[in-house]
Every structure is written in structure tokens, then in C-alpha cells.
Scaffold this motif. Structure first.
Motif, PDB file in Angstrom:
ATOM      1  N   ASN A  10     -67.671 -69.120   8.178  1.00 49.42           N
ATOM      2  CA  ASN A  10     -67.180 -69.550   6.861  1.00 49.42           C
ATOM      3  C   ASN A  10     -68.373 -69.482   5.892  1.00 49.42           C
ATOM      4  OD1 ASN A  10     -66.362 -70.986   4.610  1.00 49.42           O
ATOM      5  ND2 ASN A  10     -65.659 -72.786   5.718  1.00 49.42           N
TER       6      ASN A  10
ATOM      7  N   ALA B  10     -63.548 -80.316   7.601  1.00 46.21           N
ATOM      8  CA  ALA B  10     -63.462 -79.003   6.931  1.00 46.21           C
ATOM      9  C   ALA B  10     -63.600 -77.896   7.975  1.00 46.21           C
ATOM     10  CB  ALA B  10     -64.571 -78.898   5.892  1.00 46.21           C
ATOM     11  N   PRO B  11     -63.147 -76.692   7.640  1.00 49.73           N
ATOM     12  CA  PRO B  11     -63.260 -75.599   8.620  1.00 49.73           C
ATOM     13  C   PRO B  11     -64.690 -75.059   8.736  1.00 49.73           C
ATOM     14  CG  PRO B  11     -62.140 -74.833   6.635  1.00 49.73           C
ATOM     15  CD  PRO B  11     -62.395 -76.283   6.435  1.00 49.73           C
ATOM     16  N   LEU B  12     -65.601 -75.937   9.099  1.00 47.16           N
ATOM     17  CA  LEU B  12     -67.005 -75.574   9.300  1.00 47.16           C
ATOM     18  C   LEU B  12     -67.379 -75.876  10.742  1.00 47.16           C
ATOM     19  CD1 LEU B  12     -68.465 -77.229   6.081  1.00 47.16           C
ATOM     20  CD2 LEU B  12     -68.761 -74.822   6.657  1.00 47.16           C
ATOM     21  N   SER B  13     -68.114 -74.959  11.374  1.00 43.44           N
ATOM     22  CA  SER B  13     -68.522 -75.195  12.773  1.00 43.44           C
ATOM     23  C   SER B  13     -69.799 -76.030  12.799  1.00 43.44           C
ATOM     24  CB  SER B  13     -68.767 -73.861  13.465  1.00 43.44           C
ATOM     25  OG  SER B  13     -69.864 -73.220  12.873  1.00 43.44           O
TER      26      SER B  13
ATOM     27  N   GLU C 294     -72.700 -73.926  11.659  1.00 43.54           N
ATOM     28  CA  GLU C 294     -72.811 -73.763  10.207  1.00 43.54           C
ATOM     29  C   GLU C 294     -73.351 -75.028   9.539  1.00 43.54           C
ATOM     30  OE1 GLU C 294     -69.053 -70.685  10.150  1.00 43.54           O
ATOM     31  OE2 GLU C 294     -68.744 -72.784   9.643  1.00 43.54           O
TER      32      GLU C 294
END
Lengths: 253, 308
Positions: A2, A95-98, A101
């Protein structure tokens, strides 16, 4: 990956410390200036030279390194702990964060602060003392590596700590003493042999001597050893910080 | 058939010795307005925190639009917007900047986020507060900001954890209307609340959770019909001998000139009661019905009120 989310978090981390530059940038410059004036100019009358270098110049690489690594550590550790204590972290964790990241964005934010502070003290040194820089590229690479390594370490500390008190304890009882004992103000050759041996197990000793070599061309330890030590610390702390973030330890239940 | 918006199966979670969830099963259809009802500590927040990735599950599965919330976290999280119960605090940035950051975490550029942010500021009455820091906002304004944060990436599923806790009546009604509008746009809404009135007014379906287990799931109307304690009271002008024989199909008690009927659905039972009493030639002075509520349902399921 992302990328936009990753870039946003970096922007936030960098923007955060710039928005309070009076707390995050100016103090390092002022304290370094005071060290130069008080320690350098006054002690220079008693300790004229160390390893053929005037005392004021001798301490400057150490000041740059101390400023670099304390700022890099403080940025990630305080930001992470603050996000935990002020309920901001759920915004990131949902949130779509790994984990990769999030941890890299924090580390980059801390690295920028370390590099900015290190380079400003370098400029101050050049301005106040005509500091010669033997290998500018090497100096910048060293500042960058140390910033990255200690930003990673700060992230680990911030994630583990549960209160400001715990964080302050780790910084005041470990980081600051190790910095001072790493040879900022002296050459370890001035110490008794047992104290010299102890210095060899202090990783900050290698950081200070590495940058001293790139700036002044003199150092207590071999530059190659210092460089590899910086790389080693960077790899160890970065990997540990990423793994810790991915594990969710202390930030997820 | 399209996958449910949220499907939870056999979900368990313990915190040390405390069993927060003991096998939760729940299905929320796409476009549904769903309420998760329960007292404090029932497991509402733990359930939604597992779906959104804040808490690790012990056992069971949690899926969003058919995808696992752990394996496919990027997909599932991008579909969800969450307004948490707790307010966050930020000392550094104005709230407009914070919304841009929030949009960025979900992969939106500033240009993409701008129209949505402008619209949210206007809809939620935050327009004049763009440059304010969070600490400068009142409780109600903070609640509006929480909702703006949940909506900034235009999610298909909106999860609101106690969205009207601590807000005044006016704002509560405003927020309810806004949620209805969002629902009419096709959004799936999961609301956790311990305000029974809120769930009855807004939700198509509710699940009652207590001590980490779903006790009952269904529409508020069906649940009150099935489990509520509704009643009809008839005040008689006179008592006619043998009138009881006309009322055999009902459960009732008599208290002098008063008859108390226990019924599931007063609306459907009342005409028949009146018809039978008229047949018995009884003069009815007055008649009143007590409609059961979700509160009654809750009471009958758990043995205590939701706010106890």
C-alpha cells in the motif's frame, strides 16, 4: 504494498517532528553549541590535542553522533508510545497497512530526524570551528546508517514501553551512558586497560569512532570494523523492529 | 448468492482467565442495518475489534464479503470504516490534516480524498473547525469527527461502536438521521449499543450478546413477539356470568372488573378479544395494551436489564 498508505505515514511522522521543531531540532543544535563552547574552548587550553587533532575538533564527531542517535531513537520511541497512549494506534492497525509498512514508515521518519539533526550539528561545527571533513560522503552514509539503526531500536523501545517513565528509564539508564562512555569527549587510549576493554563491547563506541574517521581521518577503532558494526546493528534492529510490529506484541491483544 | 457483509463463526477469545467470547456466530447481510446489543463487558467491542484486526482471535472465523479478515486483511480492512467508542487525541495536526492522513492510509491521494472530506465536513457540521486541534473540540464535535474518520474512504461496511454514548439528544437524533441516510445509500451498518431505543429505531436485525455468547438474533419485531411480555387490560362495565367460556383461547387473569391478557402481539389479539367479549354481551369501559420492547426481551433472556 500500500504505497500511498506507506507514504502517508512517512509524511505524518516527518511532519510531526517538524511541527514541533523547537522540541525536536533546535535543542540538539543549542546543546551541541554549548558543548563546543564550554567543553571545547575551555578544555582545549588543558588538552591541546588528541591523536594530533585539536580537542574542540576531536569532540565534534562524537557530538554529531550523539545528536543523531538520540534524535533518531526519540522520534520513533516517543511517537509509537504516544500513539499507544493517546488511542491513535487503532487508526493504523485497522487500516490496510501491513506490519512491514508501518514499521518501515516509522523507521524512515526517525531516520529523517536523525539525519537532519546530525547534519545540522555538522554544519554548526564547520561554521564554529572550521571543521575539516575528510570524507563527506562517508560521513553522510554513516549518519544515515546510524539514524536508521537507532530509529529501529527506538521503535522497539516505544512498542515495548507502557509508560513515559519506562521509556525515559531505557533512554537515561542505557542510551545516554553508553553514548558518553563511547568516547565522545576522549580517546579510549586515555583510559586504563580494563576500561578500554569495556568500551569494545559498547556498540556506540564504534559509531562515534566510525564517524570520527570519516570527518577527521583519525579513530580508535578500525573504520572497517566500525562500518560493519553499523551495518550489523542496522540489520539486527530493523529485523527485530519489523518482526515485533508483525507480532502485534503490546499493541494488539 | 452474494457473500454476507460479515460472517462470524464459532469465535472465541480469552484474556487470561476471562472468556470474553465463547463461540459467537453472527451473519450480517449486505446492506443490512444490524445492531449488536449487550451490556458493558458482554463482548461487543471484542467482537468488532477482531473483525477489524485490533484483537487476535483464539478460534473460529471472521469473514468480510467472503474473505478472511486475517489472510486477506488488506481487502477486508479497506471495506470497513470504524468509529471507535474511545476518542483519540492528537497534539500535532489540525483535524482536516488528520482526515487526509486517514484517507491516505486507505490508499487515497489528497486529490481523491478532497471531495469526500469537504462533503463530510459540511454534512457533519465540522466545516468551521477544519483548523482546530482535536483537544479544542467539544465531546459532540469529537464524536462527529470519529464518524468522519470512519467514512473518509467511503467504506461499504460502517462499524459504529456506541456512536451516541455521551452525546446530547439533539446530536443523537442528527446522527440517527445521518445513519439512516447512509443505510439508504446501500451501506451495511453494524452498530453496537446499549441504548435499546437506538437499536429498535434503526436496526433491521439485532443480536443480543451476553457474557460472550449470542443469545438471540432476529428483527426487533420478531424478537419482541417471540420473547416479549405484551399485554392487554380490559376494564369491564359489568361482569357477566359465563363470559370466561368465550375467552378459552386466551391466557388471562381477572381482578374484579379488570381482565389482564398475556399476548405475544397485542395488535392482532385485541380485535378478537373485543369480538369475544361482545359475543358474551359484556360492556367494555376501556381497553389498553402494553407493547413489549427489546428491553423486555433482553430481560427475559438475561434476567437483568441492559444497563444493570
Amino acid at each position: 504494498m500500500n504505497w500511498i498508505g506507506f507514504g502517508t505515514l512517512i509524511k505524518r511522522e516527518v511532519g510531526r517532528f517538524f511541527s514541533v521543531y523547537r522540541q525536536t531540532v533546535l535543542p540538539g543544535l543549542i546543546s551541541s553549541g554549548l558543548y563546543i563552547v564550554i567543553f571545547g574552548f575551555t578544555l582545549e587550553q588543558r588538552i591541546s590535542e588528541i591523536q594530533g587533532v585539536p580537542y574542540t575538533l576531536f569532540i565534534l564527531p562524537g557530538l554529531i553522533m550523539m545528536n543523531t542517535l538520540t534524535n533518531a531513537t526519540a522520534n520513533t520511541s516517543s511517537s509509537m508510545l504516544q500513539m499507544k497512549l493517546l488511542q491513535q494506534l487503532p487508526d493504523l492497525l485497522t487500516a490496510p497497512l501491513s506490519g512491514l509498512e508501518i514499521s518501515l514508515a516509522y523507521i524512515i521518519g526517525g531516520t529523517v530526524r536523525g539525519v537532519v539533526n546530525g547534519i545540522l550539528v555538522l554544519i554548526l561545527g564547520v561554521f564554529l570551528t572550521d571543521l575539516p571533513v575528510v570524507n563527506l560522503l562517508g560521513t553522510i552514509v554513516f549518519i544515515f546508517l546510524v539514524s536508521w539503526a537507532f530509529a529501529s531500536m527506538g521503535l522497539i523501545l516505544g512498542q515495548i514501553a507502557e509508560s513515559w517513565d519506562q521509556l525515559a528509564m531505557m533512554q537515561n539508564f542505557f542510551l545516554t551512558p553508553l553514548s558518553f562512555l563511547g568516547g565522545i569527549f576522549y580517546s579510549i587510549k586515555m583510559l586504563p586497560e580494563w576500561a578500554q576493554s569495556l568500551s569494545f563491547i559498547n556498540p556506540i563506541y564504534y559509531m562515534i569512532n566510525g564517524i570520527r574517521y570519516t570527518i577527521l581521518g583519525v579513530s580508535d577503532s578500525s573504520f572497517i570494523v566500525s562500518f560493519w558494526m553499523a551495518l550489523f546493528l542496522t540489520a539486527i534492529f530493523t529485523t527485530s523492529a519489523i518482526l515485533l510490529m508483525q507480532s502485534g506484541e503490546k499493541i494488539k491483544q | 448468492m452474494s457473500a454476507p457483509a460479515i460472517q462470524i463463526t464459532g469465535l472465541t477469545k480469552s484474556f487470561g482467565d476471562v472468556h470474553a467470547l465463547r463461540g459467537v456466530d453472527m451473519t450480517i447481510k449486505q446492506g443490512e442495518f444490524f445492531g449488536l446489543l449487550g451490556p458493558n463487558g458482554a463482548g461487543k467491542t471484542t467482537t468488532i475489534n477482531i473483525v477489524t484486526g485490533l484483537v487476535f482471535r483464539d478460534e473460529g472465523s471472521t469473514e468480510v464479503f467472503g474473505k478472511d479478515t486475517v489472510k486477506d486483511f488488506r481487502f477486508t480492512r479497506s471495506k470497513i470504516g470504524i468509529a471507535a467508542q474511545e476518542f483519540s487525541v492528537d497534539w500535532f495536526f489540525p483535524i482536516e490534516k488528520l482526515l487526509y492522513f486517514q484517507a491516505g492510509y486507505y490508499g487515497l491521494t489528497q486529490e481523491q480524498a478532497k471531495p469526500k472530506i469537504d462533503d463530510l465536513f459540511e454534512r457533519l457540521g465540522l466545516d468551521k473547525k477544519r483548523e482546530s486541534r482535536l483537544r479544542q473540540l467539544s465531546g459532540g464535535m469529537k464524536r462527529r469527527f470519529q464518524i468522519a474518520k470512519a467514512l473518509v474512504h467511503d467504506p461499504d461496511i460502517i462499524i459504529l461502536d456506541e456512536p451516541t454514548a455521551g452525546v446530547d439528544v439533539e446530536l443523537r437524533r442528527e446522527l440517527w438521521q445521518y445513519l439512516r441516510d447512509l443505510h439508504s445509500q446501500g451501506k451495511t451498518i453494524l452498530l453496537t449499543t446499549h441504548y435499546i431505543e437506538e437499536a429498535e429505531l434503526l436496526c433491521e436485525n439485532v443480536a443480543i450478546i451476553h457474557e460472550g455468547k449470542i443469545l438471540k438474533e432476529g428483527s426487533p419485531k420478531d424478537l419482541t413477539r417471540e420473547l416479549g411480555k405484551a399485554g392487554i387490560t380490559v376494564q369491564l362495565g359489568d361482569v357477566v356470568n359465563g363470559m370466561e367460556s368465550y375467552l378459552n383461547e386466551f391466557t388471562f387473569t381477572r381482578d374484579e372488573n379488570r381482565l389482564h391478557f398475556s399476548v405475544k402481539d397485542p395488535d392482532s389479539a385485541m380485535p378478537e378479544i373485543i369480538r369475544q367479549l361482545s359475543k358474551a354481551d359484556v360492556h367494555i369501559q376501556s381497553i389498553e395494551s402494553k407493547v413489549s420492547s427489546l428491553e423486555d426481551v433482553f430481560l427475559s433472556l438475561t434476567g437483568k436489564g441492559i444497563n444493570e
